[in-house]
Design a protein around this motif. Sequence first.
Motif, PDB file in Angstrom:
ATOM      1  N   HIS A   1      18.750   7.579  21.913  1.00 57.09           N
ATOM      2  CA  HIS A   1      18.938   8.623  20.904  1.00 57.09           C
ATOM      3  C   HIS A   1      19.181   9.938  21.634  1.00 57.09           C
ATOM      4  O   HIS A   1      18.295  10.431  22.329  1.00 57.09           O
ATOM      5  CB  HIS A   1      17.693   8.746  20.028  1.00 57.09           C
ATOM      6  CG  HIS A   1      17.364   7.476  19.298  1.00 57.09           C
ATOM      7  ND1 HIS A   1      16.755   6.413  19.916  1.00 57.09           N
ATOM      8  CD2 HIS A   1      17.577   7.118  18.020  1.00 57.09           C
ATOM      9  CE1 HIS A   1      16.592   5.438  19.029  1.00 57.09           C
ATOM     10  NE2 HIS A   1      17.090   5.842  17.875  1.00 57.09           N
TER      11      HIS A   1
ATOM     12  N   HIS B   1      25.014  16.583  15.984  1.00 50.54           N
ATOM     13  CA  HIS B   1      24.769  15.177  15.679  1.00 50.54           C
ATOM     14  C   HIS B   1      23.718  14.584  16.615  1.00 50.54           C
ATOM     15  O   HIS B   1      23.545  15.049  17.738  1.00 50.54           O
ATOM     16  CB  HIS B   1      26.050  14.349  15.828  1.00 50.54           C
ATOM     17  CG  HIS B   1      27.053  14.635  14.781  1.00 50.54           C
ATOM     18  ND1 HIS B   1      27.985  15.636  14.914  1.00 50.54           N
ATOM     19  CD2 HIS B   1      27.265  14.069  13.575  1.00 50.54           C
ATOM     20  CE1 HIS B   1      28.744  15.669  13.832  1.00 50.54           C
ATOM     21  NE2 HIS B   1      28.325  14.729  13.006  1.00 50.54           N
TER      22      HIS B   1
ATOM     23  N   VAL C   1      24.493  10.576  13.604  1.00 49.85           N
ATOM     24  CA  VAL C   1      23.752  11.137  12.486  1.00 49.85           C
ATOM     25  C   VAL C   1      23.941  12.649  12.448  1.00 49.85           C
ATOM     26  O   VAL C   1      23.638  13.337  13.424  1.00 49.85           O
ATOM     27  CB  VAL C   1      22.241  10.808  12.615  1.00 49.85           C
ATOM     28  CG1 VAL C   1      21.461  11.373  11.459  1.00 49.85           C
ATOM     29  CG2 VAL C   1      22.039   9.306  12.748  1.00 49.85           C
TER      30      VAL C   1
ATOM     31  N   ILE D   1      22.825  16.141  11.958  1.00 46.84           N
ATOM     32  CA  ILE D   1      21.550  16.840  11.846  1.00 46.84           C
ATOM     33  C   ILE D   1      21.751  18.296  11.448  1.00 46.84           C
ATOM     34  O   ILE D   1      20.792  18.999  11.171  1.00 46.84           O
ATOM     35  CB  ILE D   1      20.698  16.732  13.127  1.00 46.84           C
ATOM     36  CG1 ILE D   1      21.421  17.307  14.344  1.00 46.84           C
ATOM     37  CG2 ILE D   1      20.265  15.309  13.364  1.00 46.84           C
ATOM     38  CD1 ILE D   1      20.563  17.362  15.593  1.00 46.84           C
TER      39      ILE D   1
ATOM     40  N   TYR E   1      11.806  13.971  16.994  1.00 47.82           N
ATOM     41  CA  TYR E   1      11.821  15.352  16.513  1.00 47.82           C
ATOM     42  C   TYR E   1      12.772  16.176  17.373  1.00 47.82           C
ATOM     43  O   TYR E   1      12.732  16.103  18.594  1.00 47.82           O
ATOM     44  CB  TYR E   1      10.419  15.965  16.601  1.00 47.82           C
ATOM     45  CG  TYR E   1       9.388  15.211  15.802  1.00 47.82           C
ATOM     46  CD1 TYR E   1       9.174  15.505  14.467  1.00 47.82           C
ATOM     47  CD2 TYR E   1       8.653  14.187  16.387  1.00 47.82           C
ATOM     48  CE1 TYR E   1       8.231  14.794  13.723  1.00 47.82           C
ATOM     49  CE2 TYR E   1       7.712  13.477  15.659  1.00 47.82           C
ATOM     50  CZ  TYR E   1       7.502  13.784  14.333  1.00 47.82           C
ATOM     51  OH  TYR E   1       6.583  13.086  13.599  1.00 47.82           O
TER      52      TYR E   1
ATOM     53  N   VAL F   1      14.173  18.845  12.722  1.00 46.63           N
ATOM     54  CA  VAL F   1      14.576  17.596  12.082  1.00 46.63           C
ATOM     55  C   VAL F   1      13.697  16.464  12.609  1.00 46.63           C
ATOM     56  O   VAL F   1      13.478  16.355  13.814  1.00 46.63           O
ATOM     57  CB  VAL F   1      16.058  17.279  12.374  1.00 46.63           C
ATOM     58  CG1 VAL F   1      16.461  15.946  11.764  1.00 46.63           C
ATOM     59  CG2 VAL F   1      16.955  18.407  11.880  1.00 46.63           C
TER      60      VAL F   1
ATOM     61  N   TYR G   1      13.554  12.316  12.617  1.00 43.26           N
ATOM     62  CA  TYR G   1      14.405  11.150  12.390  1.00 43.26           C
ATOM     63  C   TYR G   1      13.589   9.891  12.637  1.00 43.26           C
ATOM     64  O   TYR G   1      12.997   9.719  13.711  1.00 43.26           O
ATOM     65  CB  TYR G   1      15.609  11.213  13.338  1.00 43.26           C
ATOM     66  CG  TYR G   1      16.522  10.031  13.261  1.00 43.26           C
ATOM     67  CD1 TYR G   1      17.441   9.904  12.228  1.00 43.26           C
ATOM     68  CD2 TYR G   1      16.471   9.035  14.225  1.00 43.26           C
ATOM     69  CE1 TYR G   1      18.285   8.810  12.159  1.00 43.26           C
ATOM     70  CE2 TYR G   1      17.318   7.939  14.170  1.00 43.26           C
ATOM     71  CZ  TYR G   1      18.218   7.831  13.125  1.00 43.26           C
ATOM     72  OH  TYR G   1      19.058   6.752  13.061  1.00 43.26           O
ATOM     73  N   ASP G   2      13.521   9.006  11.643  1.00 43.91           N
ATOM     74  CA  ASP G   2      12.810   7.737  11.758  1.00 43.91           C
ATOM     75  C   ASP G   2      13.705   6.760  12.519  1.00 43.91           C
ATOM     76  O   ASP G   2      14.725   6.303  11.996  1.00 43.91           O
ATOM     77  CB  ASP G   2      12.487   7.211  10.361  1.00 43.91           C
ATOM     78  CG  ASP G   2      11.630   5.964  10.388  1.00 43.91           C
ATOM     79  OD1 ASP G   2      11.885   5.063  11.229  1.00 43.91           O
ATOM     80  OD2 ASP G   2      10.714   5.871   9.552  1.00 43.91           O
TER      81      ASP G   2
ATOM     82  N   THR H   1      16.975   6.697   9.584  1.00 43.47           N
ATOM     83  CA  THR H   1      17.224   7.706   8.558  1.00 43.47           C
ATOM     84  C   THR H   1      16.493   8.996   8.907  1.00 43.47           C
ATOM     85  O   THR H   1      15.497   8.978   9.642  1.00 43.47           O
ATOM     86  CB  THR H   1      16.729   7.260   7.162  1.00 43.47           C
ATOM     87  OG1 THR H   1      15.315   7.035   7.222  1.00 43.47           O
ATOM     88  CG2 THR H   1      17.415   5.991   6.697  1.00 43.47           C
ATOM     89  N   THR H   2      16.982  10.085   8.368  1.00 43.30           N
ATOM     90  CA  THR H   2      16.285  11.361   8.527  1.00 43.30           C
ATOM     91  C   THR H   2      15.029  11.318   7.675  1.00 43.30           C
ATOM     92  O   THR H   2      15.100  11.077   6.467  1.00 43.30           O
ATOM     93  CB  THR H   2      17.191  12.536   8.103  1.00 43.30           C
ATOM     94  OG1 THR H   2      18.356  12.527   8.932  1.00 43.30           O
ATOM     95  CG2 THR H   2      16.481  13.867   8.246  1.00 43.30           C
TER      96      THR H   2
ATOM     97  N   TRP I   1      12.699  13.952   7.505  1.00 41.34           N
ATOM     98  CA  TRP I   1      12.612  15.264   6.864  1.00 41.34           C
ATOM     99  C   TRP I   1      13.298  16.306   7.719  1.00 41.34           C
ATOM    100  O   TRP I   1      13.571  16.095   8.888  1.00 41.34           O
ATOM    101  CB  TRP I   1      11.173  15.681   6.554  1.00 41.34           C
ATOM    102  CG  TRP I   1      10.205  15.624   7.704  1.00 41.34           C
ATOM    103  CD1 TRP I   1       9.323  14.619   7.970  1.00 41.34           C
ATOM    104  CD2 TRP I   1       9.995  16.606   8.733  1.00 41.34           C
ATOM    105  NE1 TRP I   1       8.605  14.903   9.106  1.00 41.34           N
ATOM    106  CE2 TRP I   1       8.984  16.125   9.593  1.00 41.34           C
ATOM    107  CE3 TRP I   1      10.566  17.838   9.017  1.00 41.34           C
ATOM    108  CZ2 TRP I   1       8.539  16.835  10.699  1.00 41.34           C
ATOM    109  CZ3 TRP I   1      10.125  18.543  10.137  1.00 41.34           C
ATOM    110  CH2 TRP I   1       9.113  18.040  10.951  1.00 41.34           C
ATOM    111  N   GLN I   2      13.592  17.442   7.083  1.00 44.21           N
ATOM    112  CA  GLN I   2      14.145  18.609   7.774  1.00 44.21           C
ATOM    113  C   GLN I   2      13.412  19.834   7.251  1.00 44.21           C
ATOM    114  O   GLN I   2      13.168  19.938   6.054  1.00 44.21           O
ATOM    115  CB  GLN I   2      15.628  18.787   7.477  1.00 44.21           C
ATOM    116  CG  GLN I   2      16.496  17.687   8.009  1.00 44.21           C
ATOM    117  CD  GLN I   2      17.967  17.999   7.820  1.00 44.21           C
ATOM    118  OE1 GLN I   2      18.395  19.133   7.971  1.00 44.21           O
ATOM    119  NE2 GLN I   2      18.748  16.980   7.500  1.00 44.21           N
TER     120      GLN I   2
END
Length: 107
Positions: A12, A19, A34, A36, A53, A64, A66-67, A72-73, A75-76
């Motif tokens: 990642h 992104h 993804v 961001i 994070y 942000v 990201y799981d 998937t995101t 939370w932000q």
Amino acid sequence: MPTPVLHGGRIHAAAGDRHLHVLDAATGELLERVEIGAVVSMAAPAAEDGILYTAGLYDEPRVVAYDMAARTTAWQTPVPQADSGLDDVPPAVSEGIVVTTSHRDLG
């Protein structure tokens, strides 16, 4: 420039193109890109309990989460006080608490 995170056979990597790039660690194949919504110039992401994070700047500075397993995101959170630096300092994470720093122009 940020150091990537290796998790579950995937790399990642946050980047300056707003992104998160997820690659297969064995083949280097791009699995997903993804959005961001924030530029991450030098701050390496942090990971804890399967959540990555990262923080960055763009139209709206943000942190942000990201799981990595669900891809998937999670939370932000906007950080409207940040003028600069949010994308330069890696976040620190412990027990779900995310701490980072930024610069705010007081002048």
